[in-house]
Scaffold this motif. Structure first.
Motif, PDB file in Angstrom:
ATOM      1  N   ALA A   1      -6.446  -9.097  -3.793  1.00 37.84           N
ATOM      2  CA  ALA A   1      -6.207  -9.380  -5.208  1.00 37.84           C
ATOM      3  C   ALA A   1      -5.107 -10.422  -5.401  1.00 37.84           C
ATOM      4  CB  ALA A   1      -5.852  -8.098  -5.955  1.00 37.84           C
ATOM      5  N   LEU A   2      -4.162 -10.483  -4.449  1.00 40.05           N
ATOM      6  CA  LEU A   2      -3.098 -11.489  -4.506  1.00 40.05           C
ATOM      7  C   LEU A   2      -3.579 -12.859  -4.049  1.00 40.05           C
ATOM      8  CD1 LEU A   2       0.120  -9.745  -3.115  1.00 40.05           C
ATOM      9  CD2 LEU A   2      -0.343 -10.432  -5.464  1.00 40.05           C
ATOM     10  N   GLY A   3      -4.733 -12.890  -3.389  1.00 37.35           N
ATOM     11  CA  GLY A   3      -5.247 -14.166  -2.897  1.00 37.35           C
ATOM     12  C   GLY A   3      -4.921 -14.449  -1.445  1.00 37.35           C
TER      13      GLY A   3
ATOM     14  N   VAL B   1      16.486  -8.775   0.354  1.00 40.95           N
ATOM     15  CA  VAL B   1      15.412  -7.953   0.901  1.00 40.95           C
ATOM     16  C   VAL B   1      14.577  -8.859   1.806  1.00 40.95           C
ATOM     17  CG1 VAL B   1      13.399  -6.520   0.391  1.00 40.95           C
ATOM     18  CG2 VAL B   1      15.379  -6.476  -1.147  1.00 40.95           C
ATOM     19  N   ALA B   2      14.552  -8.524   3.085  1.00 39.84           N
ATOM     20  CA  ALA B   2      13.804  -9.311   4.069  1.00 39.84           C
ATOM     21  C   ALA B   2      12.742  -8.419   4.687  1.00 39.84           C
ATOM     22  CB  ALA B   2      14.736  -9.844   5.145  1.00 39.84           C
ATOM     23  N   VAL B   3      11.490  -8.868   4.625  1.00 42.50           N
ATOM     24  CA  VAL B   3      10.377  -8.111   5.202  1.00 42.50           C
ATOM     25  C   VAL B   3       9.785  -8.948   6.331  1.00 42.50           C
ATOM     26  CG1 VAL B   3       8.165  -6.996   4.781  1.00 42.50           C
ATOM     27  CG2 VAL B   3       9.893  -7.045   2.966  1.00 42.50           C
ATOM     28  N   GLN B   4       9.846  -8.392   7.545  1.00 38.77           N
ATOM     29  CA  GLN B   4       9.267  -9.074   8.689  1.00 38.77           C
ATOM     30  C   GLN B   4       7.995  -8.350   9.099  1.00 38.77           C
ATOM     31  OE1 GLN B   4      11.829  -9.921  11.972  1.00 38.77           O
ATOM     32  NE2 GLN B   4      10.224 -10.949  13.099  1.00 38.77           N
ATOM     33  N   THR B   5       6.889  -9.111   9.106  1.00 38.66           N
ATOM     34  CA  THR B   5       5.596  -8.600   9.542  1.00 38.66           C
ATOM     35  C   THR B   5       5.112  -9.530  10.636  1.00 38.66           C
ATOM     36  OG1 THR B   5       5.165  -7.807   7.298  1.00 38.66           O
ATOM     37  CG2 THR B   5       3.283  -7.920   8.789  1.00 38.66           C
ATOM     38  N   GLY B   6       5.115  -9.019  11.866  1.00 41.34           N
ATOM     39  CA  GLY B   6       4.797  -9.898  12.995  1.00 41.34           C
ATOM     40  C   GLY B   6       5.847 -10.990  13.078  1.00 41.34           C
TER      41      GLY B   6
ATOM     42  N   MET C   1       8.323 -13.879   8.038  1.00 41.27           N
ATOM     43  CA  MET C   1       9.489 -13.306   7.371  1.00 41.27           C
ATOM     44  C   MET C   1       9.449 -13.710   5.899  1.00 41.27           C
ATOM     45  SD  MET C   1      12.397 -11.581   7.716  1.00 41.27           S
ATOM     46  CE  MET C   1      13.139 -11.727   9.311  1.00 41.27           C
ATOM     47  N   LEU C   2       9.547 -12.721   5.018  1.00 38.31           N
ATOM     48  CA  LEU C   2       9.591 -12.959   3.577  1.00 38.31           C
ATOM     49  C   LEU C   2      10.942 -12.460   3.084  1.00 38.31           C
ATOM     50  CD1 LEU C   2       7.968 -13.795   1.017  1.00 38.31           C
ATOM     51  CD2 LEU C   2       7.229 -11.421   0.870  1.00 38.31           C
ATOM     52  N   VAL C   3      11.763 -13.366   2.552  1.00 32.90           N
ATOM     53  CA  VAL C   3      13.112 -13.017   2.121  1.00 32.90           C
ATOM     54  C   VAL C   3      13.248 -13.305   0.629  1.00 32.90           C
ATOM     55  CG1 VAL C   3      15.581 -13.448   2.428  1.00 32.90           C
ATOM     56  CG2 VAL C   3      14.039 -13.596   4.396  1.00 32.90           C
ATOM     57  N   ASN C   4      13.737 -12.316  -0.112  1.00 32.12           N
ATOM     58  CA  ASN C   4      14.001 -12.491  -1.541  1.00 32.12           C
ATOM     59  C   ASN C   4      15.391 -11.979  -1.871  1.00 32.12           C
ATOM     60  OD1 ASN C   4      11.529 -13.648  -2.725  1.00 32.12           O
ATOM     61  ND2 ASN C   4      10.569 -11.778  -1.970  1.00 32.12           N
TER      62      ASN C   4
ATOM     63  N   GLU D   1       9.206 -14.784  -3.896  1.00 36.90           N
ATOM     64  CA  GLU D   1       7.961 -15.222  -3.279  1.00 36.90           C
ATOM     65  C   GLU D   1       7.092 -14.014  -2.978  1.00 36.90           C
ATOM     66  OE1 GLU D   1       6.431 -17.793   0.578  1.00 36.90           O
ATOM     67  OE2 GLU D   1       8.561 -17.772   0.081  1.00 36.90           O
ATOM     68  N   THR D   2       5.814 -14.105  -3.339  1.00 36.93           N
ATOM     69  CA  THR D   2       4.865 -13.024  -3.070  1.00 36.93           C
ATOM     70  C   THR D   2       4.330 -13.174  -1.645  1.00 36.93           C
ATOM     71  OG1 THR D   2       2.872 -14.210  -3.753  1.00 36.93           O
ATOM     72  CG2 THR D   2       4.135 -13.093  -5.499  1.00 36.93           C
ATOM     73  N   PRO D   3       3.649 -12.151  -1.110  1.00 36.10           N
ATOM     74  CA  PRO D   3       3.053 -12.278   0.220  1.00 36.10           C
ATOM     75  C   PRO D   3       2.029 -13.420   0.321  1.00 36.10           C
ATOM     76  CG  PRO D   3       3.143  -9.982  -0.415  1.00 36.10           C
ATOM     77  CD  PRO D   3       3.536 -10.784  -1.620  1.00 36.10           C
ATOM     78  N   ALA D   4       1.496 -13.859  -0.831  1.00 38.86           N
ATOM     79  CA  ALA D   4       0.538 -14.971  -0.829  1.00 38.86           C
ATOM     80  C   ALA D   4       1.238 -16.323  -0.896  1.00 38.86           C
ATOM     81  CB  ALA D   4      -0.423 -14.826  -2.005  1.00 38.86           C
ATOM     82  N   GLY D   5       2.574 -16.314  -0.958  1.00 39.22           N
ATOM     83  CA  GLY D   5       3.338 -17.557  -0.983  1.00 39.22           C
ATOM     84  C   GLY D   5       3.605 -18.103  -2.372  1.00 39.22           C
TER      85      GLY D   5
END
Length: 133
Positions: free
Chosen positions: A21-23, A50-55, A58-61, A72-76
């Motif tokens: 749904a996020l694309g 908040v930093a989420v590392q998946t593999g 890295m997504l940092v907000n 930034e969303t997981p879809a960028g």
């Protein structure tokens, strides 16, 4: 309550439906659902990182409670968001048409993310942080 800590994903529900749904592309969703994810939260008063590392992704907000920011969303996609504290143990983020509620219950982080009628639930357990500041 200090929310700082490192949390390792234990389980998640509806990841495919939510990411789609996020694309997020199907091949990326396949990778995401099978990888371990670690969330690191650093709190300094009302300021959060908040930093989420998946593999190897890295997504940092960064957030300040009650202030609008861009995340930034997981879809960028970059979207406006506001984080608020509800009660003593819930962080609520509203961004575009997504609401994320992070509830801290002892050593568990239960994150419920809602997009329309899709509910994506992540349960993570606090782990010892081996880094020293």
């Amino acid at each position: 309550m200090d929310f700082s800590g490192q949390y390792e994903l234990q389980s998640h529900e509806n990841v495919e439906q939510f990411m789609s749904a996020l694309g997020v592309p199907d091949d990326t969703i396949e990778k995401i659902k099978n990888l371990k994810s670690v969330t690191k939260i650093v709190q300094n008063g009302k300021d959060f990182i908040v930093a989420v590392q998946t593999g190897n992704q890295m997504l940092v907000n960064n957030f300040t409670l009650g202030r609008e920011t861009h995340v930034e969303t997981p879809a960028g996609e970059k979207v406006k968001a506001i984080m608020n504290l509800e009660g003593q143990n819930k962080l609520v983020v509203k961004a575009k048409d997504i609401t994320s509620v992070a509830e801290f219950n002892r050593d568990l982080l239960i994150n419920t993310i809602t997009l329309g009628d899709i509910i994506y639930k992540r349960i993570s357990k606090k782990v010892e942080d081996t880094e020293e500041d």
